[in-house]
Design a protein around this motif. Structure first.
Motif, PDB file in Angstrom:
ATOM      1  N   ARG A  11       0.838  -1.209   0.000  1.00 43.46           N
ATOM      2  CA  ARG A  11       0.000   0.000   0.000  1.00 43.46           C
ATOM      3  C   ARG A  11       0.867   1.251   0.000  1.00 43.46           C
ATOM      4  O   ARG A  11       1.757   1.399   0.838  1.00 43.46           O
TER       5      ARG A  11
ATOM      6  N   ALA B 236       0.718   5.690  -1.080  1.00 41.91           N
ATOM      7  CA  ALA B 236       0.016   6.872  -1.584  1.00 41.91           C
ATOM      8  C   ALA B 236       0.927   7.553  -2.592  1.00 41.91           C
ATOM      9  O   ALA B 236       2.079   7.880  -2.276  1.00 41.91           O
TER      10      ALA B 236
ATOM     11  N   ILE C  47      -4.169   6.085  -4.087  1.00 39.38           N
ATOM     12  CA  ILE C  47      -3.605   5.040  -3.237  1.00 39.38           C
ATOM     13  C   ILE C  47      -3.677   3.734  -4.004  1.00 39.38           C
ATOM     14  O   ILE C  47      -4.717   3.396  -4.587  1.00 39.38           O
TER      15      ILE C  47
ATOM     16  N   LYS D 185       7.518   8.175   4.175  1.00 42.81           N
ATOM     17  CA  LYS D 185       6.573   7.371   4.949  1.00 42.81           C
ATOM     18  C   LYS D 185       5.707   8.274   5.819  1.00 42.81           C
ATOM     19  O   LYS D 185       6.174   9.312   6.297  1.00 42.81           O
TER      20      LYS D 185
ATOM     21  N   GLN E 260      -1.868  13.951   7.805  1.00 39.86           N
ATOM     22  CA  GLN E 260      -0.995  12.779   7.797  1.00 39.86           C
ATOM     23  C   GLN E 260       0.365  13.245   7.278  1.00 39.86           C
ATOM     24  O   GLN E 260       0.544  13.463   6.080  1.00 39.86           O
TER      25      GLN E 260
ATOM     26  N   TYR F 244      -8.471   9.141   2.752  1.00 37.36           N
ATOM     27  CA  TYR F 244      -7.052   8.842   2.939  1.00 37.36           C
ATOM     28  C   TYR F 244      -6.782   8.484   4.395  1.00 37.36           C
ATOM     29  O   TYR F 244      -5.965   7.605   4.692  1.00 37.36           O
TER      30      TYR F 244
ATOM     31  N   LEU G  40      -4.926   4.906   5.066  1.00 31.56           N
ATOM     32  CA  LEU G  40      -3.506   4.916   5.391  1.00 31.56           C
ATOM     33  C   LEU G  40      -3.277   4.782   6.888  1.00 31.56           C
ATOM     34  O   LEU G  40      -4.167   5.049   7.692  1.00 31.56           O
TER      35      LEU G  40
ATOM     36  N   ASP H 269       3.020   3.750   6.408  1.00 35.13           N
ATOM     37  CA  ASP H 269       2.732   3.520   4.994  1.00 35.13           C
ATOM     38  C   ASP H 269       3.594   4.426   4.119  1.00 35.13           C
ATOM     39  O   ASP H 269       3.933   5.554   4.498  1.00 35.13           O
TER      40      ASP H 269
ATOM     41  N   VAL I 154       4.743   6.806   0.957  1.00 32.28           N
ATOM     42  CA  VAL I 154       4.236   7.908   0.130  1.00 32.28           C
ATOM     43  C   VAL I 154       5.311   8.190  -0.913  1.00 32.28           C
ATOM     44  O   VAL I 154       6.495   8.294  -0.579  1.00 32.28           O
TER      45      VAL I 154
END
Length: 231
Positions: A115, A117, A128, A156, A177, A212, A216, A220, A222
């Motif tokens: 997973r 983003a 995502i 992350k 986030q 999101y 998330l 996770d 990014v």
């Protein structure tokens, strides 16, 4: 006889650690900006985008349609002029629409991270994915303006705060986030196409920011890539 005045002030957070944006809203149509009679350099393109007769000549109805678009997306001055900023927003919308449901067609966002983003700065889109599977999006986003660019690379999510408020500017940043210093995904109350952009955060609508938030978690990945137009 005294003059009655009404003013409303809307304070909007536009990015991570960004100062409030204050807009003075007029009391009614009498205070709206006048429509220009000038034909803009992108008149035909703008007319086509808005579904107007494409003759390349400004008219009163053309101007009102352009002005309404500018007002909706925070493009100033909202005088109905078909200039480069207005057409730039419309052109970006066209390119975003053309992506459809295959935002990672070129394979730029890693598919070996599980997973993740993804943020495409060039197209101002985010989504995502899980491997090659699209989980959510793509959705329009509003990233850092010139001088405050959203930093590229693999990152992350390291901290989440659903009710975050900037400690520097006292600006609400709902559904924050954070993934790189002060840069985060979070919702704002302005159009995703409101120029020139954020102070580095990846702005989203409240609906997308909530989604999101639900998809998330801390840790996770990014991935941010590309280059925003105008930066």
């Amino acid at each position: 006889m005294g003059e009655t005045r009404r003013r409303a002030t809307v304070v909007l957070g536009t990015a991570a650690l960004v100062a409030p944006l204050t807009l003075a809203l007029g009391a009614g149509p009498a205070q709206a900006a006048s429509c220009t009679t000038q034909t803009g350099p992108y008149q035909k393109q703008v007319e086509k985008f808005l579904g107007r007769p494409v003759d390349g000549r400004q008219s009163a109805t053309d101007c009102k349609a352009i002005q309404a678009f500018q007002t909706k997306h925070g493009i100033t001055p909202a005088i109905g002029y078909a200039g480069p900023v207005t057409w730039g927003v419309m052109d970006l919308m066209n390119k975003q629409k053309a992506v459809g449901k295959n935002p990672n067609k070129a394979g730029a966002c890693p598919v070996d991270k599980g997973r993740i983003a993804c943020v495409n700065l060039t197209l101002q889109l985010s989504w995502i994915q899980d491997g090659k599977k699209l989980v959510h999006g793509p959705v329009p986003v509003r990233t850092g303006k010139n001088g405050y660019e959203t930093r590229t690379g693999l990152k992350k999510v390291y901290w989440r705060n659903i009710d975050h408020v900037s400690t520097l500017y006292n600006v609400p940043m709902p559904y924050s986030q954070f993934f790189d210093g002060g840069q985060a995904f979070h919702s704002v109350g302005v159009s995703m196409w409101n120029p020139p952009g954020s102070h580095g955060c990846v702005n989203m609508t409240r609906t997308d920011a909530k989604k999101y938030w639900s998809l998330l978690k801390t840790g996770d990945d990014v991935y941010v890539y590309g280059r925003k137009p105008g930066t």
